[in-house]
Design an enzyme around this catalytic site. Sequence first.
Site, short mmCIF file in Angstrom:
data_model
loop_
_atom_site.label_atom_id
_atom_site.label_comp_id
_atom_site.label_asym_id
_atom_site.label_seq_id
_atom_site.Cartn_x
_atom_site.Cartn_y
_atom_site.Cartn_z
N CYS A 1 5.03 -1.77 13.04
CA CYS A 1 6.30 -0.88 13.14
C CYS A 1 7.03 -0.32 14.23
O CYS A 1 6.44 -1.16 15.00
CB CYS A 1 5.49 0.39 11.96
SG CYS A 1 4.64 1.68 13.11
N VAL B 1 -15.76 21.50 -14.27
CA VAL B 1 -17.01 21.29 -14.56
C VAL B 1 -17.37 20.84 -15.98
O VAL B 1 -16.61 21.80 -16.69
CB VAL B 1 -17.93 21.95 -13.88
CG1 VAL B 1 -19.58 21.33 -13.53
CG2 VAL B 1 -17.44 22.43 -12.08
N CYS C 1 -12.24 20.89 -1.06
CA CYS C 1 -12.40 19.81 0.89
C CYS C 1 -11.40 19.11 1.09
O CYS C 1 -11.97 19.07 1.95
CB CYS C 1 -13.98 19.80 0.40
SG CYS C 1 -13.57 18.74 -0.71
N CYS D 1 3.96 11.45 27.20
CA CYS D 1 4.24 10.78 28.80
C CYS D 1 4.30 11.20 30.02
O CYS D 1 4.53 10.56 30.83
CB CYS D 1 5.34 10.28 28.60
SG CYS D 1 6.01 9.45 27.06
N MET E 1 -8.61 32.57 -7.63
CA MET E 1 -7.64 33.12 -6.69
C MET E 1 -6.53 32.81 -8.00
O MET E 1 -5.23 33.22 -7.60
CB MET E 1 -7.48 32.45 -5.30
CG MET E 1 -8.20 33.61 -4.44
SD MET E 1 -7.41 33.05 -2.85
CE MET E 1 -5.86 33.39 -2.63
N CYS F 1 5.69 1.69 16.60
CA CYS F 1 5.21 0.75 17.81
C CYS F 1 6.28 0.50 18.46
O CYS F 1 5.51 0.09 19.82
CB CYS F 1 3.75 0.61 17.26
SG CYS F 1 2.57 1.17 16.35
N CYS G 1 29.07 -5.63 -0.19
CA CYS G 1 27.51 -4.30 -0.37
C CYS G 1 26.50 -4.56 -1.07
O CYS G 1 25.82 -3.89 -0.74
CB CYS G 1 28.38 -2.86 -1.27
SG CYS G 1 28.64 -3.77 -2.36
#
EC number: 2.1.1.37
Length: 1616
Positions: A656, A1580, A1226, A670, A1169, A659, A356
């Site tokens: 990886c 700010v 953003c 495909c 909000m 891939c 283990c």
Amino acid sequence: MPARTAPARVPTLAVPAISLPDDVRRRLKDLERDSLTEKECVKEKLNLLHEFLQTEIKNQLCDLETKLRKEELSEEGYLAKVKSLLNKDLSLENGAHAYNREVNGRLENGNQARSEARRVGMADANSPPKPLSKPRTPRRSKSDGEAKPEPSPSPRITRKSTRQTTITSHFAKGPAKRKPQEESERAKSDESIKEEDKDQDEKRRRVTSRERVARPLPAEEPERAKSGTRTEKEEERDEKEEKRLRSQTKEPTPKQKLKEEPDREARAGVQADEDEDGDEKDEKKHRSQPKDLAAKRRPEEKEPEKVNPQISDEKDEDEKEEKRRKTTPKEPTEKKMARAKTVMNSKTHPPKCIQCGQYLDDPDLKYGQHPPDAVDEPQMLTNEKLSIFDANESGFESYEALPQHKLTCFSVYCKHGHLCPIDTGLIEKNIELFFSGSAKPIYDDDPSLEGGVNGKNLGPINEWWITGFDGGEKALIGFSTSFAEYILMDPSPEYAPIFGLMQEKIYISKIVVEFLQSNSDSTYEDLINKIETTVPPSGLNLNRFTEDSLLRHAQFVVEQVESYDEAGDSDEQPIFLTPCMRDLIKLAGVTLGQRRAQARRQTIRHSTREKDRGPTKATTTKLVYQIFDTFFAEQIEKDDREDKENAFKRRRCGVCEVCQQPECGKCKACKDMVKFGGSGRSKQACQERRCPNMAMKEADDDEEVDDNIPEMPSPKKMHQGKKKKQNKNRISWVGEAVKTDGKKSYYKKVCIDAETLEVGDCVSVIPDDSSKPLYLARVTALWEDSSNGQMFHAHWFCAGTDTVLGATSDPLELFLVDECEDMQLSYIHSKVKVIYKAPSENWAMEGGMDPESLLEGDDGKTYFYQLWYDQDYARFESPPKTQPTEDNKFKFCVSCARLAEMRQKEIPRVLEQLEDLDSRVLYYSATKNGILYRVGDGVYLPPEAFTFNIKLSSPVKRPRKEPVDEDLYPEHYRKYSDYIKGSNLDAPEPYRIGRIKEIFCPKKSNGRPNETDIKIRVNKFYRPENTHKSTPASYHADINLLYWSDEEAVVDFKAVQGRCTVEYGEDLPECVQVYSMGGPNRFYFLEAYNAKSKSFEDPPNHARSPGNKGKGKGKGKGKPKSQACEPSEPEIEIKLPKLRTLDVFSGCGGLSEGFHQAGISDTLWAIEMWDPAAQAFRLNNPGSTVFTEDCNILLKLVMAGETTNSRGQRLPQKGDVEMLCGGPPCQGFSGMNRFNSRTYSKFKNSLVVSFLSYCDYYRPRFFLLENVRNFVSFKRSMVLKLTLRCLVRMGYQCTFGVLQAGQYGVAQTRRRAIILAAAPGEKLPLFPEPLHVFAPRACQLSVVVDDKKFVSNITRLSSGPFRTITVRDTMSDLPEVRNGASALEISYNGEPQSWFQRQLRGAQYQPILRDHICKDMSALVAARMRHIPLAPGSDWRDLPNIEVRLSDGTMARKLRYTHHDRKNGRSSSGALRGVCSCVEAGKACDPAARQFNTLIPWCLPHTGNRHNHWAGLYGRLEWDGFFSTTVTNPEPMGKQGRVLHPEQHRVVSVRECARSQGFPDTYRLFGNILDKHRQVGNAVPPPLAKAIGLEIKLCMLAKARESASAKIKEEEAAKD
């Protein structure tokens, strides 16, 4: 049943020497003389030494054999390593022929060294053995909970290792060519070898048989106990043999040996028994199943008789032994060093279980216990209790699937009996795991043992799986074996901690996925906030989730998120690319793209998966929509199908597992491939091969911008410098010359190719490079001279593509620029029409309407312009109003006039001559950059302009690095850089300040003054830190306090950086505080400083009198390049009305607070909000209307003509809003570095677009957009370009820049992108000049757009008027609080200590300190914070590697270093530095290597090599430094990094964070502690907003003055 744990580890200082009989030693010497091959020699040595080797060496030999069989190790490498291990033990044996003595549990001579086997054997060694002649009977463990009469045997003693006797077996069969075999085949091989080595086994049995009393026997085999019992004759024979050997080797007596080394006897006895009995047991049981471990570990029912130790009998022998040891000659130094190195190396490789992978000396290592009356799996499954059919039914055969049962009170263990988790990849590596428990029918939901069938050694487990959640919080987990499937219920008590971790990771995965579904813009701190505020379900036995919980399970969590993404559509943005997940992946060192067998692990199934449809539709005006729709016409796909097909081509890293797997052949991509019969048009990668590493890289490319922006070459000028051969036939003058000036004859008109041009017409000009488009210019003069021929003066236009707008610009729009040139007429291509589009008179009320077409049709020769463009500062402004006079109309050029005016302002000039002396001429005043300087004025000078007549102590430097104990501080070596983020060591000095005493020019040799060499003589002013009191004096003094001195210095006038006001405090008509707040650049002094005597004196009278200057308010001002350099006082006091302001995305109100302090704004409306922030805004702005609705909904209501919203709040109407400010989030479109159809769709519906639509509808006088610094770089600056494009199309003047908040009076680095816009007719504000010096590394404020570097108008690049604000300035006066402090209101317990603290405290009548509260960190985090040193720059790398008891009673472990770090090498003591196999060449991460609950967080050394050693994490703030960017949730391992108090063991409090942002102490926050941190972190900084507000105020004043002067002129004209 309680779990058995290994005994606590005792620090090992030395490895005990082995002791060999003389006959073995002689045989070893003979081997050296025999002519044996290397292989034969090693084999013989192993046969001779095997029984005497330490357990640790045996384990290593087993590991080597396994590697050899798997062909991971060559035969040569194997032999070399075996020889090394044998030599190690032999060298120890040669160095010490005697055993360490142990008396009553203690070693003599203070030697506490013990080997691993010696420690583990202590449990049995301390229990006295029974008489040898008495037969032993097995004893069952008690089930009634009573205390056991004798200690349980050590796990190490009972650990089975069948391969220890087979080390030599590979020699006969050719190890290098042998294929890997199954465990059963290896067991058979073991049997054959044992047969061959019967003599050796017999000898081992004879030596160790009498020591077998130390080992409890399995309950199942009482017969074997009898067969193994020895007769008295055999014992006497063995005793005689040992006496004979002892007489030769001077070994201790048997009694002494029994007393001193019970642990070694136990070890040898166990080994003998295991060798003797292993094969017989294997025949009785299935080869792949473990032995009955619980039975093996059952203690005897009868307590053995106690044997009193006989110490006095051996006293004489002990004295002889001690004398012999003292007279033994000392080892040579080389041998000692070699032995020490051997000991050290043995410590660096702690033994692991070969099954283990758990450390055998781990105090938390536990062994499985079987339920009572447990049976094997086949027998258990046939029990009638588990049948769901009646006796008459035969439905079992009709099912192809395996039967399913519930399993409760279960434990999972490896072959050696170690309890182990199932989710660490052991099953995937084909390690056989078994389990025991009580099986129940599938319909039984009762987790108790009642009604169950107890089973043992069930398995091995073929797979484990998650079936999702049972409609609530609990995950259903199951096993599959060859016989059945088991759904798990409750674990056994000993297995509960291990299984709890698995449930914890599954539940955390559920939290994370659900959080990311609705928070795609979240940061790492937001995720931690969610984890820490989620209450764990009752079944987990946890009080709270912590950051450590998330990091511990990061690999599993990320894999679950990846699996969630795989279920999405191909064009969906993966949620693992959110900022919080990217930070988690980097911090925890997660390996992306791991594809484990699908059958072995299923993902958490989300039955009600919320499909991410992107952001809600933004409400846009037609103008804003038209711009985006036009620019992205080719990328906007109205049809969803086409949109998916046109997704960007996916790239792969090729490394990886994702891939490297083949295409699936089933997905949409495909099916389009040619190989699968498709058309091959879409050219998309298989959806099963979507590379997570490349997606991460692209997302990161857009996240951080490199501070070291390279210098880019400016684009080539549009004009041409070459002469072109003229064709006289095509060019002819029209009319006579208007005027002749020297050789030049000026004309009004010219005819080129039958086309008449006149002065003022616009033309296209042929470039030298034919690939470039035609240049456009206005003809401002026409002339002919004898040398150059027919010429014209071109005032160039700038095409939109040559501005910062780039490709987003209107192709027909031009911009005026200050560039002009003389050109030959032959370069003219043709006449064009350029129209000036002036803003309409009703411009402010046209917002939201259908935009008028600026040009009707495109004939290729018609263009328009609205604005003038500054190419260096990227400023779009209204065209200059300079008008020609009558006498220069024929050659007037606006560009020439403006450039000449600017040059005139920049050139230093002297005015008002006073006196002509022998060597110089004195003047009263001089001008520079449009600013007038007089004698008596205060001036800013660079720090190098003059020095002071007192030698200051050298600036504080880092102490030289002292040698560090690398065993105690193993990560300290990572601190090789002296740079500390947040340090002010490299901060520049503020400006020198002087008062002008003389302005003069030295005379030339001809006696005339050299007016190009203007100099000034100044009196020096000392700042408090420039006196002998040094820096500490500046903390308590006002930041604008100076000291007069009679010292003088002569300085070049060119070096002057600006003008300031310095007054004597006693002469002021108001108090110093009112004077200081009255405007910028104001200083005062109360005393004079004498550097020679180091004393403070009253200032002389001439210092107090400002001379003929008066107070010099507002005299002689010209128009400067930077308005910030002017005094703020107007010539005529003008009362400015405050701007009616709408603050969108207001947060708690930092932007509005700064504008209020500047006195320019009255925030009547705010939109936020998030309710806690909205409530905070209401608390601080009681007169404002705060909307807590979606800004898109509000704008839609207003555009529809509504006057109130659903709550009855009055909506601002068109014409009401004079100023619009806000910081739209953003992050929603920041995941990819380039636009595609989906990311564009996100941007089109983003809040940035909504904010621009607000601007277009309301058409305010001033507009401000604030955002993160990277706003200007998102999508290759496309977001910036489109924002400016919208503003320009609306008709706004606009610009952008990056400001550093630390330069405006806060102790924090915070770079922010600012976009400013002003309506037509207003003046576009400049960006404020810095007020405070700040660390240069944090002041890289330039922006590169399309390979062109842009800077703002700021000129103070290397210094500033005031010193930097530090952490000490910010919070040294706040009372001490502890970790988790929660009192919302406390007293200050003292006066403010610094100028900054006095400003923030204000004038409170009854001062109360609010929100000085801090997060309650977990026990482990609190312990880490306690162990971070108080020295500047301390962080996690200064943590000691020790065991610590935590506040919750648990222990934090030491971090184990188990691998050789090829990059960092070893420590000075030779210790390892790696914590995972990934630090070794070419190896991947090992999931089993993860360590938890350690004082040094395992994840930081794991990933430190590729992330700058995680500098700053768990870092302390520095009193003389500054804060990192204040974030929404201060976490020691978050982005902000250094969040620990400089002296207290806690993170910074809410009030300390608020002060770092510049919020006054009276500013109210709302909600719980994390809500308040978020409000502060998102705001700010008010000082930054105030500085911008003051610039807006200057523009408003300038316009008011112009209006006032125009009105006066009109009145005068009316009178005339």
